[in-house]
Design a protein around this motif. Structure first.
Motif, PDB file in Angstrom:
ATOM      1  N   SER A  45       0.783  -1.223  -0.071  1.00 58.83           N
ATOM      2  CA  SER A  45      -0.166  -0.024   0.016  1.00 58.83           C
ATOM      3  C   SER A  45       0.964   1.412  -0.003  1.00 58.83           C
ATOM      4  O   SER A  45       0.404   2.372  -0.331  1.00 58.83           O
ATOM      5  CB  SER A  45      -1.112   0.041   1.386  1.00 58.83           C
ATOM      6  OG  SER A  45      -0.071   0.133   2.349  1.00 58.83           O
ATOM      7  N   VAL A  71       0.396   4.217  -2.769  1.00 64.26           N
ATOM      8  CA  VAL A  71      -0.117   5.589  -2.223  1.00 64.26           C
ATOM      9  C   VAL A  71       0.968   6.441  -2.655  1.00 64.26           C
ATOM     10  O   VAL A  71       0.527   7.733  -3.549  1.00 64.26           O
ATOM     11  CB  VAL A  71      -0.127   5.774  -0.721  1.00 64.26           C
ATOM     12  CG1 VAL A  71      -0.045   7.265  -0.232  1.00 64.26           C
ATOM     13  CG2 VAL A  71      -1.177   4.869  -0.175  1.00 64.26           C
ATOM     14  N   VAL A 115      -6.410   6.102  -2.587  1.00 68.11           N
ATOM     15  CA  VAL A 115      -5.713   5.939  -1.251  1.00 68.11           C
ATOM     16  C   VAL A 115      -6.642   5.071  -0.373  1.00 68.11           C
ATOM     17  O   VAL A 115      -5.956   4.201   0.083  1.00 68.11           O
ATOM     18  CB  VAL A 115      -5.375   7.370  -0.733  1.00 68.11           C
ATOM     19  CG1 VAL A 115      -4.917   7.040   0.870  1.00 68.11           C
ATOM     20  CG2 VAL A 115      -4.298   8.047  -1.392  1.00 68.11           C
ATOM     21  N   HIS A 171      -3.429  10.560   3.450  1.00 73.02           N
ATOM     22  CA  HIS A 171      -3.190   9.060   3.831  1.00 73.02           C
ATOM     23  C   HIS A 171      -2.804   9.222   5.417  1.00 73.02           C
ATOM     24  O   HIS A 171      -3.310   8.304   6.104  1.00 73.02           O
ATOM     25  CB  HIS A 171      -2.141   8.699   2.846  1.00 73.02           C
ATOM     26  CG  HIS A 171      -1.635   7.269   3.380  1.00 73.02           C
ATOM     27  ND1 HIS A 171      -2.726   6.253   3.312  1.00 73.02           N
ATOM     28  CD2 HIS A 171      -0.388   6.805   3.639  1.00 73.02           C
ATOM     29  CE1 HIS A 171      -2.031   5.076   3.598  1.00 73.02           C
ATOM     30  NE2 HIS A 171      -0.631   5.270   3.731  1.00 73.02           N
TER      31      HIS A 171
END
Length: 551
Positions: free
Chosen positions: A190, A194, A215, A279
């Protein structure tokens, strides 16, 4: 084709870098990692400590997935409960967001410095420096792989086809979430997804609302990776992975209705910075918003994933996880827990033996069953220990202690079985052969031996010096008591009574067997005591070296 190969090589390098870093951390911590985890969660501030532990671990291994695997292994071994494990995962997700923020800075000089320094330390002669070098090399590889993944996919975003796809995502929240999840799965991280989303948004191909949805999808995609990684890892791993997924899903459902109202245009930062900060804020909301409700999620997960029924055959191992063999500290800890189960079988055998001293019969089959279970389980533990490879001195001492303890349990079981046969002979004619005083003496000795077994197993598990001193104090007291009972039995022997002398001899043999059995139990902790004594002597003879190593 070249772009695809670069992407695949970046993903492979990322997976390998995470593996090297994770194993480097485990080797550096050694067998004491379990103790550190247990102590960090033993205070009133354990929720804060758990969050910080998850954040720092993820920052170190550069992967919340790797942190989840570590946490699930601790949960499976009973080192931590489900609630602290889920709390650690909240910190792990926040750690991923913090690392994404850090990695947006120019770290071009950091990666080669980490790799060069790490290789220099790894090839050195000092073991502790070599372990630190392994960690630095892993971190360098992770940073290099993330840069390679982002750089190799950047040209793809410039193609007309991809730009049409990205433009079509604008305003489509659901499809954007799916796209983000797929991106995280493809990139195997991830964090990489991102960073890539921020780059694409900075190129003007994604609006801020769509980028936020991507995101969120990337965070859910990392949960999919964790769930896939938990396959075959047992109930503990599934509870941790699905718990983290439920956290993200809960906040996603709460945030999505308001996602279009976010307007950071007033902030004097680029859209790339806006994506990164979203995020961080998203994971911070997950952490702080759901922290009070972790116990509720724990109860829900226990109901969804109940504990498997206990195996009918108790000789089957419960904690010998084959996937943990590559992590020596965790594998040895698994063997310790099975050794404690062997000690529990010895407790039951002593209970049967004590019942036979009171005159009960028909216990032979139950005692033989326990002995069979000890033999079968001990063989499986020894086979498991033979698979473990390591180069740590402390871990080597712990390995030998566990191996010796496993062998000792079989020896102790054989001795109890023999003692049971001797008592069976005495019970054939109790009025003539076995006096009440002799029974009372043996019952008292058996009770003390059983208590000393409990003390020895506790000392074997913890290695505390205070408990070790208590064990040897009990051993001396038991020797004095057996000497007293032996003298009293000898005084009852008479030249005129041949049958009575045979009975007295059997009772003396039983007293001697109980003393030998007590000695075996004390030996469970004695090897640990010898290890601690050797470490003390090393510190006294080499104080400067020890100080340097500790630093």
């Amino acid at each position: 084709m070249q772009i695809l190969l670069s992407l695949l090589s970046g993903i492979a390098l990322l997976a390998y870098g995470i593996y090297v870093t994770k194993n480097g951390v485990l080797k550096a911590c050694g067998s004491s990692i379990n103790v550190y985890v247990a102590r960090s969660l033993s205070s009133r501030l354990w929720p804060l400590r758990a969050v910080l532990a998850g954040l720092c671990t993820t920052a170190l291994v550069q992967s919340s997935n790797a942190t989840a695997m570590l946490v699930s292994s601790f949960l499976g071994k009973g080192i931590i409960a489900l609630t602290p494990a889920l709390t650690i995962m909240l910190g792990a997700d926040l750690g991923t967001a913090v690392m994404a923020r850090i990695l947006t800075f120019d770290l071009s000089a950091v990666c080669p410095v980490l790799i060069i320094t790490g290789v220099f330390l790894f090839l050195g002669k000092r073991k502790k420096a070599s372990k630190i070098g392994r960690i630095l090399v892993g971190l360098g590889l992770v940073l290099m792989s993330l840069k390679l993944i982002v750089s190799s996919t950047a040209p793809v975003a410039q193609s007309e086809t991809v730009q049409l796809i990205l433009d079509s995502l604008n305003g489509e929240i659901v499809f954007s979430i799916i796209f983000g999840a797929l991106l995280a799965i493809i990139c195997y991280s991830s964090l990489a997804a991102v960073l890539l989303t921020a780059v694409i948004a900075g190129g003007g191909h994604l609006g801020f609302t769509t980028a936020m949805a991507v995101v969120i999808g990337a965070n859910l995609g990392s949960c999919c990776l964790e769930i896939l990684g938990s396959a075959g890892q047992g109930i503990a791993a599934r509870r941790v992975m699905f718990g983290n997924t439920f956290f993200k899903l809960t906040i996603t459902v709460l945030v999505l209705p308001f996602i279009s109202y976010f307007d950071p245009s007033s902030l004097q930062i680029s859209i790339q910075e806006q994506v990164i900060w979203f995020h961080v804020i998203f994971n911070l909301i997950v952490c702080l918003g759901l922290l009070p409700f972790v116990p509720l999620y724990a109860r829900l997960l226990k109901s969804l994933f109940p504990d498997p029924p206990a195996p009918l055959d108790e000789s089957e191992p419960k904690y010998l996880d084959e996937n943990a063999v590559e992590n020596p500290a965790l594998a040895v800890s698994n063997a310790v827990r099975e050794t404690l189960r062997l000690g529990g079988f010895l407790h039951e055998m002593l209970g049967f033996f004590n019942d036979s001293l009171t005159g009960k019969t028909s216990l032979k089959s139950q005692l033989e069953l326990k002995m069979t279970q000890i033999e079968n389980l001990s063989a499986k533990v020894r086979s498991y220990l033979d698979q473990i490879e390591f180069d740590d001195a402390d871990l080597n001492a712990r390995w030998h202690q566990v191996f010796t303890a496993v062998v000792s349990t079989v020896h102790a079981g054989d001795l109890i079985k023999r003692m049971q046969a001797e008592v069976t002979i005495l019970n054939k004619n109790p009025e003539e052969n076995f006096s009440a005083h002799s029974r009372a003496d043996l019952i008292k000795l058996t009770k003390i031996v059983n208590e000393n077994l409990a003390f020895a197993l506790n000392a074997f598990m913890t290695g505390r010096e205070s408990e070790l001193d208590l064990i040897f104090s009990h051993k001396n007291d038991f020797k004095e008591l057996t000497d007293k009972y032996s003298v009293r039995q000898l005084s009852k022997l008479s030249p005129e009574s041949n049958g009575g002398n045979d009975v007295g001899a059997l009772i003396l043999i039983l007293i001697s067997d109980l003393r030998q059995l007590n000695g075996i139990f004390c030996s469970l902790a004695s090897s640990r005591w010898a290890q601690l004594s050797a470490q003390k002597q090393t510190r006294q003879h080499h104080p400067v070296k020890t100080l340097i190593e500790n630093e």
